[in-house]
Design a protein around this motif. Structure first.
Motif, short mmCIF file in Angstrom:
data_model
loop_
_atom_site.label_atom_id
_atom_site.label_comp_id
_atom_site.label_asym_id
_atom_site.label_seq_id
_atom_site.Cartn_x
_atom_site.Cartn_y
_atom_site.Cartn_z
N GLU A 65 -3.12 3.13 11.87
CA GLU A 65 -2.06 2.13 11.69
C GLU A 65 -0.76 2.79 12.58
N HIS A 99 -6.86 1.10 -4.90
CA HIS A 99 -6.56 1.04 -3.36
C HIS A 99 -8.01 0.84 -2.60
N PRO A 156 0.21 -2.32 9.27
CA PRO A 156 -0.58 -1.81 8.22
C PRO A 156 -2.00 -2.14 8.06
N PHE A 157 -2.70 -1.32 7.44
CA PHE A 157 -4.11 -1.72 7.01
C PHE A 157 -5.03 -2.40 7.99
N ASN A 217 3.91 -1.29 3.35
CA ASN A 217 3.46 0.07 2.58
C ASN A 217 4.85 0.70 1.92
N GLY A 251 0.64 -1.18 0.08
CA GLY A 251 -0.08 -0.04 0.05
C GLY A 251 0.86 1.13 0.01
N GLU A 252 0.28 2.25 0.44
CA GLU A 252 0.81 3.69 0.35
C GLU A 252 1.58 3.90 1.67
N ALA A 253 0.83 4.18 2.80
CA ALA A 253 1.61 4.73 3.79
C ALA A 253 0.63 4.40 5.03
N PRO A 254 1.30 4.24 6.39
CA PRO A 254 0.18 4.27 7.31
C PRO A 254 -0.57 5.38 7.73
N GLY A 255 -2.04 5.07 7.95
CA GLY A 255 -2.76 6.49 8.42
C GLY A 255 -2.63 6.33 9.97
N1 URA Z 1 -3.52 2.87 3.55
C1 URA Z 1 -2.52 2.51 3.16
O1 URA Z 1 -1.91 2.47 1.99
N2 URA Z 1 -1.53 1.80 3.95
C2 URA Z 1 -2.01 1.39 5.19
O2 URA Z 1 -1.31 0.95 5.79
C3 URA Z 1 -3.52 1.98 5.64
C4 URA Z 1 -4.10 2.57 4.86
#
Ligand code: URA
Length: 286
Positions: free
Chosen positions: A131, A244, A137-138, A164, A124-128
């Motif tokens: 997370e 996503h 993650p996710f 991520n 994925g992209e990055a932690p929110g």
């Molecule tokens: N969206 C992401 O791309 N990664 C995460 O870990 C959470 C949300």
């Protein structure tokens, strides 16, 4: 070579490659270590000695789903070696301070989760915020949808690996809520860690979730709509770009869910997983 020796060698090579990926160009080495390295290689163990299990066998899949002839993608790391290499990487990533703004704003680094022997990896992209708080993650709303998608494939979070592009939550100074996209500089800085994770896991397929993951892994910015559903390749590993899960939360249309699901069916076919009629027909109009 003995198994212990070859595992140690694998771990050393993995470690040195990791340092190289991280930009290290010179290593100082103690004279006695150098002497040990150039000493004669230990003799091969008797043929009867059992080698550790190969690592990229699709452990999580029903045995039926992988005919004996199917070959894993260049799996070379032994099982224990993978664990050692991943632990070593984790110990370098958790205290990372390369992006001072992220290091000071994050609660913790979100390293990645799942089976280091998994045949399938989601990026994925990055932690929110969720997370960042829980270190996994996710797990927020988009993450829960990803978990459902994974389960609909008859897999689980424990049998795939999830990571991520960026391991820290992008900071949002002056904002109390919301996320922002990682900057190109942040992505470049963090990417070596993900590359090391991929090199250790050696998945048989990768799913790139959303435009940032595709950009980060493939350097392609031509639009997720064009790329999704079409196999790409990342360092010899088949890579499937898809939307996503956060996009599916924003756009609830059945047609968009079906697109992501069709991408997952392609992934299941690539991994030679059994697919039921029910699975084939999810999200089709009645
Ligand atoms: N969206 C992401 O791309 N990664 C995460 O870990 C959470 C949300």
């Amino acid at each position: 070579m003995t198994d212990a020796y070859s595992q140690l060698l694998d771990a050393t090579i993995a470690h040195v490659q990791g340092l190289k990926t991280a930009g290290v160009r010179h290593l100082s080495i103690a004279p006695e270590t150098l002497a040990a390295l150039i000493a004669p290689v230990p003799r091969r163990a008797p043929v009867s000695a059992a080698r550790p299990e190969p690592v990229s066998a699709p452990i999580s899949m029903p045995a039926k789903s992988v005919p004996a002839k199917s070959k894993p993608v260049a799996s070379t790391l032994a099982s224990d070696t993978k664990a050692v290499a991943m632990d070593e990487l984790r110990s370098r990533v958790l205290p990372c301070m390369k992006c001072p703004n992220l290091a000071s704003s994050r609660t913790q680094v979100v390293f990645g989760v799942g089976d280091i022997h998994a045949p399938l990896m989601f990026v994925g992209e990055a932690p929110g915020a969720d997370e960042d708080e829980q270190g996994e993650p996710f797990i927020g709303k988009a993450g829960q949808l990803l978990t459902k998608i994974i389960q609909t494939m008859a897999l689980s979070r424990e049998t795939v690996y999830i990571a991520n592009i960026l391991k820290c939550r992008p900071d949002t100074p002056g904002q109390t809520a919301g996320n922002r996209k990682p900057t190109p500089a942040e992505m470049e800085t963090c990417k070596p860690y993900l590359l090391e994770q991929i090199r250790i896991i050696q998945p048989r397929a990768i799913v790139a979730l959303g435009a940032t993951a595709i950009d980060g892994l493939l350097g392609k910015t031509e639009g997720i709509t064009k790329l999704r559903g079409k196999w790409q390749e990342f360092q010899g590993i088949p890579l499937m770009p898809t939307y996503h899960p956060a996009y599916l939360l924003r756009n609830q249309a059945l047609s968009e869910k079906r697109k992501v699901w069709e991408d997952m069916l392609l992934v299941m076919e690539k991994l030679e997983m059994p697919i039921s009629e029910k699975q084939r027909s999810y999200f089709l109009k009645p």
